[in-house]
Design a protein around this motif. Structure first.
Motif, PDB file in Angstrom:
ATOM      1  N   ASP A 104       5.734  14.094   8.045  1.00  0.00           N
ATOM      2  CA  ASP A 104       6.721  13.501   7.152  1.00  0.00           C
ATOM      3  C   ASP A 104       6.671  11.992   7.360  1.00  0.00           C
ATOM      4  N   SER A 105       6.307  11.256   6.333  1.00  0.00           N
ATOM      5  CA  SER A 105       6.084   9.821   6.464  1.00  0.00           C
ATOM      6  C   SER A 105       7.326   9.047   6.891  1.00  0.00           C
ATOM      7  N   ARG A 106       8.462   9.355   6.323  1.00  0.00           N
ATOM      8  CA  ARG A 106       9.688   8.626   6.666  1.00  0.00           C
ATOM      9  C   ARG A 106      10.113   8.914   8.104  1.00  0.00           C
ATOM     10  N   ALA A 107      10.023  10.170   8.513  1.00  0.00           N
ATOM     11  CA  ALA A 107      10.398  10.527   9.882  1.00  0.00           C
ATOM     12  C   ALA A 107       9.467   9.846  10.885  1.00  0.00           C
ATOM     13  N   PHE A 108       8.165   9.794  10.577  1.00  0.00           N
ATOM     14  CA  PHE A 108       7.214   9.122  11.459  1.00  0.00           C
ATOM     15  C   PHE A 108       7.577   7.639  11.567  1.00  0.00           C
ATOM     16  N   ALA A 109       7.804   6.991  10.431  1.00  0.00           N
ATOM     17  CA  ALA A 109       8.137   5.566  10.425  1.00  0.00           C
ATOM     18  C   ALA A 109       9.395   5.291  11.242  1.00  0.00           C
ATOM     19  N   ARG A 110      10.400   6.115  11.064  1.00  0.00           N
ATOM     20  CA  ARG A 110      11.658   5.936  11.777  1.00  0.00           C
ATOM     21  C   ARG A 110      11.475   6.175  13.277  1.00  0.00           C
ATOM     22  N   ALA A 111      10.784   7.258  13.630  1.00  0.00           N
ATOM     23  CA  ALA A 111      10.618   7.609  15.037  1.00  0.00           C
ATOM     24  C   ALA A 111       9.827   6.563  15.814  1.00  0.00           C
ATOM     25  N   PHE A 112       8.849   5.948  15.153  1.00  0.00           N
ATOM     26  CA  PHE A 112       7.986   4.997  15.846  1.00  0.00           C
ATOM     27  C   PHE A 112       8.306   3.543  15.528  1.00  0.00           C
ATOM     28  N   GLY A 113       9.340   3.318  14.712  1.00  0.00           N
ATOM     29  CA  GLY A 113       9.785   1.960  14.436  1.00  0.00           C
ATOM     30  C   GLY A 113       8.783   1.118  13.664  1.00  0.00           C
ATOM     31  N   VAL A 114       8.123   1.742  12.694  1.00  0.00           N
ATOM     32  CA  VAL A 114       7.172   1.006  11.860  1.00  0.00           C
ATOM     33  C   VAL A 114       7.623   1.075  10.407  1.00  0.00           C
ATOM     34  N   GLU A 115       7.132   0.135   9.617  1.00  0.00           N
ATOM     35  CA  GLU A 115       7.491   0.105   8.203  1.00  0.00           C
ATOM     36  C   GLU A 115       6.908   1.317   7.474  1.00  0.00           C
ATOM     37  N   HIS A 116       7.712   1.909   6.615  1.00  0.00           N
ATOM     38  CA  HIS A 116       7.283   3.080   5.855  1.00  0.00           C
ATOM     39  C   HIS A 116       6.064   2.754   5.002  1.00  0.00           C
ATOM     40  N   ALA A 117       6.017   1.550   4.452  1.00  0.00           N
ATOM     41  CA  ALA A 117       4.873   1.157   3.609  1.00  0.00           C
ATOM     42  C   ALA A 117       3.563   1.202   4.390  1.00  0.00           C
ATOM     43  N   LEU A 118       3.596   0.841   5.667  1.00  0.00           N
ATOM     44  CA  LEU A 118       2.377   0.893   6.491  1.00  0.00           C
ATOM     45  C   LEU A 118       1.933   2.332   6.725  1.00  0.00           C
ATOM     46  N   VAL A 119       2.909   3.207   6.908  1.00  0.00           N
ATOM     47  CA  VAL A 119       2.596   4.630   7.084  1.00  0.00           C
ATOM     48  C   VAL A 119       1.976   5.171   5.800  1.00  0.00           C
ATOM     49  N   LEU A 120       2.557   4.826   4.657  1.00  0.00           N
ATOM     50  CA  LEU A 120       2.030   5.292   3.374  1.00  0.00           C
ATOM     51  C   LEU A 120       0.607   4.805   3.142  1.00  0.00           C
ATOM     52  N   ARG A 121       0.334   3.564   3.498  1.00  0.00           N
ATOM     53  CA  ARG A 121      -1.008   3.009   3.336  1.00  0.00           C
ATOM     54  C   ARG A 121      -2.009   3.785   4.199  1.00  0.00           C
ATOM     55  N   ALA A 122      -1.633   4.091   5.432  1.00  0.00           N
ATOM     56  CA  ALA A 122      -2.514   4.854   6.327  1.00  0.00           C
ATOM     57  C   ALA A 122      -2.719   6.276   5.807  1.00  0.00           C
ATOM     58  N   LEU A 123      -1.656   6.878   5.275  1.00  0.00           N
ATOM     59  CA  LEU A 123      -1.784   8.230   4.723  1.00  0.00           C
ATOM     60  C   LEU A 123      -2.730   8.249   3.527  1.00  0.00           C
TER      61      LEU A 123
END
Length: 86
Positions: free
Chosen positions: A42-61
């Protein structure tokens, strides 16, 4: 993924993924390591848990999906929350 995984377990999984796939960015390797630990994709949960911007997670996904390393299962068009699996 409501909480951060055990740090030692995550670091070990991250090292394994990075060693097996040196072409991955740290964020991409982190997403795959989290899945390897059995954490929900789950992209939002990952971003929140690791303290990174959601946009960066989406780009990596997007990069992992284009490379065929993950499958995007669902994407909320309003929030961009993305669910994914190996």
């Amino acid at each position: 993924m409501s909480e951060v995984p055990d740090e030692a377990a995550f670091v070990a999984a991250l090292e394994r993924v990075s060693a097996a796939h040196p072409d991955l960015s740290p964020m991409e390797a982190g997403l795959l390591a989290a899945l390897a630990l059995g954490l929900p994709g789950d992209s939002r949960a990952f971003a929140r848990a690791f303290g990174v911007e959601h946009a960066l997670v989406l780009r990596a996904l997007t990069s992992l999906d284009e490379a065929g390393r993950i499958t995007i299962k669902e994407r909320d068009t309003r929030t961009q929350r993305t669910r994914y699996s190996v």
